[in-house]
Design an enzyme around this catalytic site. Sequence first.
Site, PDB file in Angstrom:
ATOM      1  N   SER A 238       0.854  -1.189   0.000  1.00  0.00           N
ATOM      2  CA  SER A 238       0.000   0.000   0.000  1.00  0.00           C
ATOM      3  C   SER A 238       0.884   1.231   0.000  1.00  0.00           C
ATOM      4  CB  SER A 238      -0.895   0.004   1.238  1.00  0.00           C
ATOM      5  OG  SER A 238      -0.103   0.309   2.365  1.00  0.00           O
ATOM      6  N   LYS A 239       0.241   2.383   0.030  1.00  0.00           N
ATOM      7  CA  LYS A 239       0.966   3.655  -0.025  1.00  0.00           C
ATOM      8  C   LYS A 239       2.048   3.766   1.051  1.00  0.00           C
ATOM      9  CE  LYS A 239      -2.143   6.938  -2.165  1.00  0.00           C
ATOM     10  NZ  LYS A 239      -3.335   7.691  -1.859  1.00  0.00           N
ATOM     11  N   ARG A 240       1.819   3.088   2.158  1.00  0.00           N
ATOM     12  CA  ARG A 240       2.805   3.146   3.250  1.00  0.00           C
ATOM     13  C   ARG A 240       4.178   2.665   2.773  1.00  0.00           C
ATOM     14  NH1 ARG A 240       1.886  -0.719   6.858  1.00  0.00           N
ATOM     15  NH2 ARG A 240       0.256  -1.567   5.568  1.00  0.00           N
TER      16      ARG A 240
END
Length: 403
Positions: A238-240
């Site tokens: 994910s964006k993390r």
Amino acid sequence: MTVITRFPPSPTGYLHIGSARTALFSWLYARKHGGRFVLRIEDTDRERSSEESVQEILDGMSWLGLDYDEGPYFQTQRMNRYQEVIDQLLDAGKAYHCYCTREELDEMREQQRARGDKPRYDGRCRHRSQPPQDIPPVVRFKNPLDGNVVIDDLVKGRITISNNELDDLIIARSDGTPTYNFTVVVDDMDMQITHVIRGDDHVNNTPRQINILKALGVEPPRYAHVPMILGEDGKRLSKRHGAVSVMQYRDDGYLPQALVNYLMRLGWSHGDQEIFTRQEMIDLFDISSVQRGSAVFNPEKLLWLNYEYIKAGKVDELRDHARWHFENAGINIDEQANWEEVFRVNQQRSKTLLELVDRSLFFFREIDGYDAKSVNKHFKGQAGEILVELRGQLEHVRSDWGK
Ligand code: GLU
């Protein structure tokens, strides 16, 4: 049999690289078998779908070079067709109206939990003889009550699910709109999809979809559920973990062929070969040798591949990809006389196109300032005089520079 695969993204955000990977696998499979590749936009969730997201998907597909033979089809333009198939199932007694209220369903689930059973719809409306007048019904599919659904998954192997694990799925809501599992089935049937290659987050939907296809008298396609991509911490990518949108990689100066090569190698291998031409990808890729375990995304390796592609790239191709990055920096690369030499020097040391642009700019525009701090640090003693002298010397050899 002509192989027909599909990529059916929901346009609810950016094009995620995990989706791009399943699109690539579907595209490769179709190309390898001389088949067809269909693009279908699953936009029935009108609240979350957007025009921008559709555009981002189309741009991403074209940037990655994943051309489609049919589509884009839009599910919102096929509503009459879904209604037709719902009516067909109702008429054949393979689906039924369900009038259960929320309270009734809650109470049913409460009792099931109290008995230690898994909460599921118990089919009570299958035999309801006197429908209440004032409740708009949903439509449920009559799932078979016994037997198993067997999936011979091309990646995961055989998966068997007992029908008593599955309840009667809602295929149309009380406002008449069809639900996700149902629209997928109708589309896969109408588009004559032979191979469904998708993320394994959909594996629980597959037995339900197979049952509906069988009720419609259609032979289900083959399925290949591809494991998810994880970040290095083992969590779903994910964006993390950094950039996950395809177009972000373009903006960050990646070449599409480097990203495609990286995505293909993620969870699939051919000996220890790392770099593949498009044709090699098509010839060598095999869906059944995709790893069963999840793949871990490694941004350093992608960067390394990008560097390899830039180093080995033909300058005119690099220029095509770098053109708009130069535009962003205020340079029209097509107007620069010496661009080829500049590219040849800089492609050997640039990991991204942004670096290549950055290193090239001073060749293409007048120097409009300097870093006072560095000047104070380095221009000590006779440095100034030496540089002026050097400039004089270089003036003499200037005619040789073009060689
Ligand atoms: N629209 C679904 C998604 O974006 C894909 C469904 C499928 O591949 O069957 O997850």
